[in-house]
Enzyme design. Structure first.
Site, PDB file in Angstrom:
ATOM      1  N   ASP A  51       0.878  -1.186   0.000  1.00 46.27           N
ATOM      2  CA  ASP A  51       0.000   0.000   0.000  1.00 46.27           C
ATOM      3  C   ASP A  51       0.908   1.226   0.000  1.00 46.27           C
ATOM      4  OD1 ASP A  51      -1.762   2.067   0.462  1.00 46.27           O
ATOM      5  OD2 ASP A  51      -2.766   1.126   2.163  1.00 46.27           O
ATOM      6  N   TYR A  56      -1.735  10.098  -3.315  1.00 42.07           N
ATOM      7  CA  TYR A  56      -1.836  11.325  -4.126  1.00 42.07           C
ATOM      8  C   TYR A  56      -0.834  12.378  -3.622  1.00 42.07           C
ATOM      9  CZ  TYR A  56      -6.423   9.726  -5.956  1.00 42.07           C
ATOM     10  OH  TYR A  56      -7.445   9.040  -6.556  1.00 42.07           O
ATOM     11  N   ARG A  88      -0.949  14.733   8.731  1.00 43.37           N
ATOM     12  CA  ARG A  88      -1.650  13.805   9.640  1.00 43.37           C
ATOM     13  C   ARG A  88      -1.209  14.039  11.083  1.00 43.37           C
ATOM     14  NH1 ARG A  88      -2.456   8.227   6.065  1.00 43.37           N
ATOM     15  NH2 ARG A  88      -2.684   9.348   4.113  1.00 43.37           N
ATOM     16  N   ASP A 143      -3.574   2.337  -5.478  1.00 44.35           N
ATOM     17  CA  ASP A 143      -2.267   2.306  -4.818  1.00 44.35           C
ATOM     18  C   ASP A 143      -2.034   1.058  -3.984  1.00 44.35           C
ATOM     19  OD1 ASP A 143      -3.847   2.817  -2.571  1.00 44.35           O
ATOM     20  OD2 ASP A 143      -2.278   4.031  -1.648  1.00 44.35           O
ATOM     21  N   GLU A 144      -2.842   0.049  -4.198  1.00 51.37           N
ATOM     22  CA  GLU A 144      -2.622  -1.198  -3.464  1.00 51.37           C
ATOM     23  C   GLU A 144      -2.439  -2.344  -4.437  1.00 51.37           C
ATOM     24  OE1 GLU A 144      -5.223  -2.004  -0.107  1.00 51.37           O
ATOM     25  OE2 GLU A 144      -6.022   0.015  -0.349  1.00 51.37           O
TER      26      GLU A 144
HETATM   27  P1  TTP Z   1      -5.452   5.204   0.573  1.00 48.17           P
HETATM   28  O1  TTP Z   1      -4.449   4.133   0.327  1.00 48.17           O
HETATM   29  O2  TTP Z   1      -6.608   4.892   1.419  1.00 48.17           O
HETATM   30  O3  TTP Z   1      -4.771   6.427   1.275  1.00 48.17           O
HETATM   31  P2  TTP Z   1      -3.336   7.006   1.079  1.00 48.17           P
HETATM   32  O4  TTP Z   1      -2.505   6.200   0.160  1.00 48.17           O
HETATM   33  O5  TTP Z   1      -3.476   8.440   0.692  1.00 48.17           O
HETATM   34  O6  TTP Z   1      -2.784   6.983   2.547  1.00 48.17           O
HETATM   35  P3  TTP Z   1      -2.186   5.757   3.362  1.00 48.17           P
HETATM   36  O7  TTP Z   1      -0.793   6.158   3.699  1.00 48.17           O
HETATM   37  O8  TTP Z   1      -3.035   5.682   4.579  1.00 48.17           O
HETATM   38  O9  TTP Z   1      -2.276   4.528   2.528  1.00 48.17           O
HETATM   39  O10 TTP Z   1      -5.989   5.777  -0.778  1.00 48.17           O
HETATM   40  C1  TTP Z   1      -5.155   5.960  -1.919  1.00 48.17           C
HETATM   41  C2  TTP Z   1      -5.528   7.238  -2.638  1.00 48.17           C
HETATM   42  O11 TTP Z   1      -6.897   7.212  -3.025  1.00 48.17           O
HETATM   43  C3  TTP Z   1      -5.386   8.449  -1.774  1.00 48.17           C
HETATM   44  O12 TTP Z   1      -4.074   8.976  -1.862  1.00 48.17           O
HETATM   45  C4  TTP Z   1      -6.404   9.386  -2.303  1.00 48.17           C
HETATM   46  C5  TTP Z   1      -7.442   8.511  -2.931  1.00 48.17           C
HETATM   47  N1  TTP Z   1      -8.661   8.485  -2.110  1.00 48.17           N
HETATM   48  C6  TTP Z   1      -9.794   9.148  -2.556  1.00 48.17           C
HETATM   49  O13 TTP Z   1      -9.789   9.742  -3.625  1.00 48.17           O
HETATM   50  N2  TTP Z   1     -10.923   9.105  -1.781  1.00 48.17           N
HETATM   51  C7  TTP Z   1     -10.962   8.452  -0.593  1.00 48.17           C
HETATM   52  O14 TTP Z   1     -11.989   8.409   0.049  1.00 48.17           O
HETATM   53  C8  TTP Z   1      -9.755   7.792  -0.134  1.00 48.17           C
HETATM   54  C9  TTP Z   1      -9.736   7.050   1.170  1.00 48.17           C
HETATM   55  C10 TTP Z   1      -8.640   7.830  -0.927  1.00 48.17           C
HETATM   56 MG    MG Z   2      -2.191   4.147   0.400  1.00 46.05          MG
END
Ligand code: TTP
Ligand code: MG
Length: 586
Positions: A51, A56, A88, A143-144
């Site tokens: 992940d 973004y 954060r 992103d996963e």
């Molecule tokens: P996530 O993997 O949930 O969040 P992240 O990568 O920003 O943070 P983390 O370090 O906790 O993994 O989501 C990936 C991307 O998807 C995130 O950067 C922005 C987008 N996104 C949205 O557009 N809407 C949403 O509700 C969420 C949760 C994420």
């Molecule tokens: Mg992420």
């Protein structure tokens, strides 16, 4: 979790992302067989979940390094969809209102993230890099990714012993003697290599979770963030699941299911473990209930399904109130235009158009979306750049037809409209179509024909058919092929997608055929289930064998699958199933 949409609450509930991907290569059973006697076959898999940290935000920081040390939020509409870790630390989480974010952190730098192009590109680069480490990489959102690394891990586990896995470890490596700990330790080293490559080659930091199934790998990875990795040994499974707390934190339990569970008094993973099937029955079919309870026990038989590219391309627009068809049309025209831009970048040809709406609802805070989809002929997209306006108009027309069906001439108050295309055909455009492909396509689509052509009354070919070939066919063949397309859907396909939770199949009464005999039980899955679930499955199969009454199900012992949803629970049941099963389908 991630997806190319703003909507925070519904991120996991996008049925457009039906699993249209191919099944991928067979399980590397030869690798398993070569391992020592294995008392725990369900530990055979070896999965890394990657992940990307604040995805973004990282993309933005890569382009503008001066943002690195500042609290940064990515804004879409009035929402901060994600933030970097500096933000954060100042109280700005993911998915909060801009006003709240600025209250918590007045010097927050906000960057507009509504153009997803660069995020999409980075996502593709990441996926490409990961495929160097495993031929089985499954993308989950932007992103996963899951990597099935059992082959490499099994090879490495046979080499010199590794003292300790890099990163964090949950549970003791001595907790199981089947060989899984050595494989997981080796996989943890591999995960460290993967993360190093992401950092050195793309400048991206990430988290990794390593476990013997996808569910556990994902849960493990979330325990230490950012830029860390965690391996979960067998001995740590229960503790991790019980400490997961709210059921919502189980991948696959969406907001809707969590709300339904809450109504039944089931709030935590521990509650879910204790809940009886009868208590959970209001959630849907027995298959759904079983699938749900299995999550609480860490059981996930889903394979890592290699994915090539995003399964759907979509855009959405959220707003306070739209209550006239005219306003909808204006919004949808713009969405159709944007979808076409994205399609242009993507280069593939879709066969399905999907419209989503969200109705205002004070009680559920407008979290739930409804959607409806229709087939579109790929020929529509042939050389669309030369006739962009026409194609946009036809997409709009089809979206309006869907919308009217959903609104049913009743007053409405919408807060979101979304348009997506999916069902990408491997070979794009009509140029390559020959008669063989034409026939094959027409016969296999098996979906009620509701094409753009229907909407406009053209005498156009069924989806995927070269208009030139169509023209040349005699009328009787034409009508036969159209009949073929109208054979009716895809009840089986729907069943299959739900069935994918347990990687098995289920037959509805109408489906008949295979999948109900004892030989179909997947021992890996079955042995992992609590005795009462095992009992329930056996009973379900027995009653199915006798001819289950309408609303009951036949359950393939490979796992509870679709029949309960498809035959028993009806459409509502299927809709509910969506989010539970989603995690495994993506
Ligand atoms: P996530 O993997 O949930 O969040 P992240 O990568 O920003 O943070 P983390 O370090 O906790 O993994 O989501 C990936 C991307 O998807 C995130 O950067 C922005 C987008 N996104 C949205 O557009 N809407 C949403 O509700 C969420 C949760 C994420
Ligand atoms: Mg992420």
């Amino acid at each position: 979790m991630s997806a190319p949409f703003v909507d925070c609450a519904e991120m996991e509930d996008d049925p457009a992302e039906e699993d249209l991907a191919d099944a991928g290569p067979a399980e590397p059973e030869e690798v398993w067989r070569s391992t020592a006697a294995d008392p725990s076959p369900s530990h055979r898999r070896c999965v890394i979940h990657i992940d990307i940290d604040c995805f973004y935000a990282q993309v933005e920081m890569l382009e503008r390094p001066e943002l690195r040390d500042k609290p940064l939020g990515i804004q879409q509409k009035n929402i901060v969809v994600t933030s970097n870790y500096a933000a954060r630390a100042r109280g700005v989480g993911k998915c909060c209102l801009v006003t709240e974010a600025l209250q918590a952190c007045p010097d927050l730098v906000l960057v507009n993230g509504s153009d997803l192009t660069r995020y999409r590109r980075m996502s593709a680069r990441i996926h490409r890099l990961l495929t160097r480490f495993s031929r089985r990489v499954e993308r989950l959102g932007f992103d996963e990714n899951f990597l099935d690394v059992v082959e490499a891990a099994t090879r490495a586990a046979g080499g010199p012993p590794v003292a300790a896995p890099p990163g964090h470890a949950l549970g003791s490596a001595d907790s199981c003697s089947c060989g899984c700990s050595a494989r997981l330790t080796a996989a943890a080293s591999l995960a460290a290599d993967v993360r190093r490559a992401l950092r050195e080659e793309l400048g991206i930091t990430s988290c990794a979770g390593i476990g013997f199934n996808k569910l556990l790998a994902k849960l493990a990875g979330a325990t230490h963030k950012p830029d860390q990795q965690t391996v979960l040994f067998f001995g740590g499974v229960n503790e991790l699941l019980l400490s997961a707390g709210a059921v919502r934190s189980l991948p696959g339990v969406g907001s809707r299911t969590a709300a339904q569970l809450g109504d039944l008094g089931v709030r935590t993973t521990a509650d879910l473990r204790r809940a009886t099937p009868a208590q959970l029955r209001p959630l849907g079919s027995a298959a759904t209930v079983t699938a749900l309870r299995a999550l609480a026990f860490g059981v996930d038989p889903g394979e890592v399904k290699p994915s090539s590219a995003a399964l759907s391309i979509g855009v959405e627009d959220g707003f306070r109130r739209v209550d006239s068809v005219e306003e909808c049309e204006v919004k949808l025209r713009e969405l159709a235009r944007r979808v076409l831009v994205l399609l242009g970048e993507d280069g593939r040809t879709p066969t399905v158009l999907k419209l989503s709406i969200r109705r205002y609802n004070r009680e559920d805070y407008g979290r739930f979306r409804e959607s409806r989809q229709t087939k579109v002929p790929p020929s529509l997209f042939a050389r669309w750049r030369e006739r962009e306006r026409e194609v946009g108009d036809r997409l709009l027309a089809e979206a309006m037809v869907l919308l009217k069906k959903m609104l049913k001439d009743e007053p409405f108050h919408l807060t979101l409209l979304g348009l997506a295309v999916t069902g990408f055909s491997e070979h794009s455009g009509s140029e390559k179509a020959g008669i063989a492909r034409f026939v094959q396509k027409a016969a296999s689509s098996a979906t009620k024909r509701k094409s753009l052509d229907d909407a406009t009354g053209d005498d156009a070919p069924p989806g995927g058919v070269d208009p030139a070939v169509w023209e040349s066919l005699p009328p009787d063949i034409k009508s036969e092929l159209i009949r073929d397309q109208e054979v009716g859907p895809s009840k089986k396909q729907k069943q299959r997608s739900i069935a994918s939770f347990f990687g098995g199949s289920i037959d509805s009464k109408s489906g008949g055929g295979s999948g109900t005999g004892p030989e179909d039980w997947d021992p890996d899955v079955f042995s992992q289930l609590p005795p009462d679930i095992q009992f329930e499955l056996k009973m379900a199969r027995r009653s199915a064998g006798r001819g289950a009454p309408s609303g009951d199900k036949k359950v393939s012992p490979r796992g509870p699958t679709a029949a309960g949803a498809a035959a028993g629970a009806g459409t509502a049941g299927r809709a509910r199933n969506g989010s539970i099963l989603k995690f495994f389908k993506k």
